[in-house]
Design a protein around this motif. Structure first.
Motif, PDB file in Angstrom:
ATOM      1  N   MET A 101       0.849  -1.193   0.000  1.00  0.00           N
ATOM      2  CA  MET A 101       0.000   0.000   0.000  1.00  0.00           C
ATOM      3  C   MET A 101       0.885   1.244   0.000  1.00  0.00           C
ATOM      4  N   PRO A 102       0.624   2.217  -0.905  1.00  0.00           N
ATOM      5  CA  PRO A 102       1.470   3.405  -0.991  1.00  0.00           C
ATOM      6  C   PRO A 102       1.490   4.181   0.326  1.00  0.00           C
ATOM      7  N   ALA A 103       2.612   4.770   0.626  1.00  0.00           N
ATOM      8  CA  ALA A 103       2.731   5.584   1.831  1.00  0.00           C
ATOM      9  C   ALA A 103       1.895   6.849   1.690  1.00  0.00           C
ATOM     10  N   LYS A 104       1.280   7.241   2.788  1.00  0.00           N
ATOM     11  CA  LYS A 104       0.503   8.477   2.811  1.00  0.00           C
ATOM     12  C   LYS A 104       1.322   9.560   3.494  1.00  0.00           C
ATOM     13  N   LEU A 105       1.384  10.704   2.848  1.00  0.00           N
ATOM     14  CA  LEU A 105       2.136  11.833   3.362  1.00  0.00           C
ATOM     15  C   LEU A 105       1.201  13.031   3.513  1.00  0.00           C
ATOM     16  N   ALA A 106       1.510  13.896   4.466  1.00  0.00           N
ATOM     17  CA  ALA A 106       0.760  15.136   4.648  1.00  0.00           C
ATOM     18  C   ALA A 106       1.669  16.315   4.345  1.00  0.00           C
ATOM     19  N   PHE A 107       1.217  17.228   3.504  1.00  0.00           N
ATOM     20  CA  PHE A 107       1.862  18.518   3.311  1.00  0.00           C
ATOM     21  C   PHE A 107       1.038  19.527   4.108  1.00  0.00           C
ATOM     22  N   VAL A 108       1.660  20.136   5.094  1.00  0.00           N
ATOM     23  CA  VAL A 108       0.919  20.975   6.030  1.00  0.00           C
ATOM     24  C   VAL A 108       0.867  22.419   5.536  1.00  0.00           C
ATOM     25  N   THR A 109      -0.347  22.957   5.537  1.00  0.00           N
ATOM     26  CA  THR A 109      -0.579  24.331   5.099  1.00  0.00           C
ATOM     27  C   THR A 109      -1.426  25.045   6.139  1.00  0.00           C
ATOM     28  N   TYR A 110      -2.008  26.184   5.761  1.00  0.00           N
ATOM     29  CA  TYR A 110      -2.887  26.891   6.692  1.00  0.00           C
ATOM     30  C   TYR A 110      -4.207  27.212   6.017  1.00  0.00           C
ATOM     31  N   ALA A 111      -5.156  27.730   6.792  1.00  0.00           N
ATOM     32  CA  ALA A 111      -6.547  27.797   6.338  1.00  0.00           C
ATOM     33  C   ALA A 111      -6.739  28.658   5.093  1.00  0.00           C
ATOM     34  N   ASP A 112      -5.900  29.649   4.892  1.00  0.00           N
ATOM     35  CA  ASP A 112      -6.044  30.521   3.720  1.00  0.00           C
ATOM     36  C   ASP A 112      -5.410  29.938   2.469  1.00  0.00           C
ATOM     37  N   LEU A 113      -4.815  28.757   2.587  1.00  0.00           N
ATOM     38  CA  LEU A 113      -4.119  28.164   1.441  1.00  0.00           C
ATOM     39  C   LEU A 113      -4.314  26.652   1.445  1.00  0.00           C
ATOM     40  N   ARG A 114      -5.562  26.251   1.410  1.00  0.00           N
ATOM     41  CA  ARG A 114      -5.883  24.830   1.560  1.00  0.00           C
ATOM     42  C   ARG A 114      -5.421  23.977   0.386  1.00  0.00           C
ATOM     43  N   GLU A 115      -5.222  24.560  -0.764  1.00  0.00           N
ATOM     44  CA  GLU A 115      -4.857  23.778  -1.950  1.00  0.00           C
ATOM     45  C   GLU A 115      -3.360  23.785  -2.240  1.00  0.00           C
ATOM     46  N   LEU A 116      -2.554  24.371  -1.360  1.00  0.00           N
ATOM     47  CA  LEU A 116      -1.106  24.470  -1.516  1.00  0.00           C
ATOM     48  C   LEU A 116      -0.734  25.470  -2.611  1.00  0.00           C
ATOM     49  N   ILE A 117       0.481  25.958  -2.550  1.00  0.00           N
ATOM     50  CA  ILE A 117       0.971  26.861  -3.571  1.00  0.00           C
ATOM     51  C   ILE A 117       1.457  26.065  -4.777  1.00  0.00           C
ATOM     52  N   GLU A 118       1.656  26.772  -5.879  1.00  0.00           N
ATOM     53  CA  GLU A 118       2.056  26.112  -7.126  1.00  0.00           C
ATOM     54  C   GLU A 118       3.310  25.270  -6.942  1.00  0.00           C
ATOM     55  N   GLY A 119       4.320  25.837  -6.275  1.00  0.00           N
ATOM     56  CA  GLY A 119       5.568  25.109  -6.123  1.00  0.00           C
ATOM     57  C   GLY A 119       5.407  23.814  -5.366  1.00  0.00           C
ATOM     58  N   ASP A 120       4.623  23.837  -4.294  1.00  0.00           N
ATOM     59  CA  ASP A 120       4.421  22.616  -3.523  1.00  0.00           C
ATOM     60  C   ASP A 120       3.614  21.586  -4.304  1.00  0.00           C
ATOM     61  N   ARG A 121       2.757  22.049  -5.189  1.00  0.00           N
ATOM     62  CA  ARG A 121       2.020  21.097  -6.035  1.00  0.00           C
ATOM     63  C   ARG A 121       2.970  20.375  -6.992  1.00  0.00           C
ATOM     64  N   LEU A 122       4.058  21.043  -7.386  1.00  0.00           N
ATOM     65  CA  LEU A 122       5.076  20.366  -8.203  1.00  0.00           C
ATOM     66  C   LEU A 122       5.731  19.244  -7.406  1.00  0.00           C
ATOM     67  N   ALA A 123       5.997  19.498  -6.127  1.00  0.00           N
ATOM     68  CA  ALA A 123       6.589  18.458  -5.284  1.00  0.00           C
ATOM     69  C   ALA A 123       5.615  17.317  -5.062  1.00  0.00           C
ATOM     70  N   VAL A 124       4.329  17.648  -4.884  1.00  0.00           N
ATOM     71  CA  VAL A 124       3.305  16.607  -4.743  1.00  0.00           C
ATOM     72  C   VAL A 124       3.289  15.718  -5.977  1.00  0.00           C
ATOM     73  N   ALA A 125       3.329  16.335  -7.155  1.00  0.00           N
ATOM     74  CA  ALA A 125       3.311  15.560  -8.392  1.00  0.00           C
ATOM     75  C   ALA A 125       4.526  14.637  -8.484  1.00  0.00           C
ATOM     76  N   ALA A 126       5.681  15.137  -8.069  1.00  0.00           N
ATOM     77  CA  ALA A 126       6.897  14.313  -8.097  1.00  0.00           C
ATOM     78  C   ALA A 126       6.764  13.124  -7.159  1.00  0.00           C
ATOM     79  N   LEU A 127       6.148  13.315  -6.014  1.00  0.00           N
ATOM     80  CA  LEU A 127       5.951  12.216  -5.065  1.00  0.00           C
ATOM     81  C   LEU A 127       4.891  11.239  -5.557  1.00  0.00           C
ATOM     82  N   GLU A 128       3.852  11.754  -6.162  1.00  0.00           N
ATOM     83  CA  GLU A 128       2.810  10.867  -6.690  1.00  0.00           C
ATOM     84  C   GLU A 128       3.348   9.990  -7.805  1.00  0.00           C
TER      85      GLU A 128
END
Length: 291
Positions: free
Chosen positions: A1-28
């Motif tokens: 089963m794939p490992a689950k990771l959390a990228f921690v953000t705050y309430a005004d940025l629930r969808e993450l910034i563009e740069g962090d989404r690049l890192a998410v894609a690399a991990l996925e």
């Protein structure tokens, strides 16, 4: 089963910034599942994650007591947090810079003042022979409550200075004119290894390099000697780090540290095509998670 990771953000940025989404894609692409989680969301089950990676919890300094309590809850769970919780606590208060200075790291000349101190700003600048100084709370980020004061105008800023000291500890740093003439370096390290760098510049007439205040940045390659000096800053922490950002200016071939960002620094992924991949590789290696 794939490992689950959390990228921690705050309430005004629930969808993450563009740069962090690049890192998410690399991990996925490596088979991981990554959730964006708001740090103070009581509904989050932090125990389900094999790694909790702080990324854009950019209101922590405004709610430092609550943020500290959240870290304590994760600690009580033995949650795998990156960077490590003891490092995060240490890095929250800018007195950490004094610890680094004690280890031989060169800083922008700085003075730390405790909450409630009664200091004449004009006298302090005269004693230090500083023409200009930057004043900010020891717990702060994003240039919040940051003042640039000239020696000739110190009396006019005394009331603001007193207010900051009533609220908490304060750091006073000699203003580095290199920020105006050369810009400020940010050197990024993943897993203790140098990845990339940018030079940040303030807008005309300002001294702050943050983008929301008109600052700009551009990819740049620092001289090797500056990279090695930045590496010594990271090594001085003497703890395994997933990420670190060394903010500094160059003066006569020497790197003078301004901040070592270990909590939630912007890592400039979009400015370097391979940066997100290197971050993902470092996360796999540092955590020892099987892909």
């Amino acid at each position: 089963m794939p490992a689950k990771l959390a990228f921690v953000t705050y309430a005004d940025l629930r969808e993450l910034i563009e740069g962090d989404r690049l890192a998410v894609a690399a991990l996925e692409r490596r088979g991981f599942t990554v959730d964006a989680c708001v740090w103070d969301d009581a509904s989050v089950d932090w125990g389900q994650y094999e790694a909790i990676v702080l990324r854009s919890c950019w209101d922590y300094h405004l709610r430092s007591a609550e943020f500290g309590a959240w870290l304590s809850r994760l600690e009580s769970m033995s949650a795998p947090v990156w960077n490590p919780i003891d490092v995060l606590r240490w890095n929250m208060d800018k007195t950490y810079l004094g610890d680094l200075q004690d280890q031989g790291i060169e800083l922008i000349p700085s003075v730390w003042l405790p909450q409630g101190a009664h200091i004449h700003l004009e006298h302090l600048l005269a004693e230090k022979k500083w023409d200009r100084a930057v004043i900010k709370p020891v717990v702060s980020a994003s240039a919040d409550n940051t003042l640039l004061v000239s020696a000739s105008q110190a009396r006019r800023h005394q009331a603001d200075f007193d207010t900051l000291l009533q609220r908490g500890g304060v750091i006073v740093q000699e203003f580095a004119g290199e920020i105006e003439s050369q810009g400020e370096w940010s050197l990024i390290f993943y897993g203790g290894e140098y990845s990339h760098a940018v030079v940040k510049r303030p807008k005309a007439g300002d001294f702050r390099v943050q983008p929301h205040l008109g600052g700009t940045h551009a990819a740049a390659e620092p001289p090797r000697i500056l990279v090695e000096q930045a590496r010594s800053v990271v090594k001085a922490v003497d703890t395994d780090l997933l990420y670190a950002r060394v903010d500094a200016i160059e003066r006569n071939g020497r790197l003078l540290l301004m901040e070592l960002e270990l909590i939630e620094p912007y890592l400039f992924f979009p400015d370097h095509p391979e940066a997100a991949e290197r971050f993902a590789n470092a996360l796999v290696e540092v955590l020892g998670v099987k892909e």
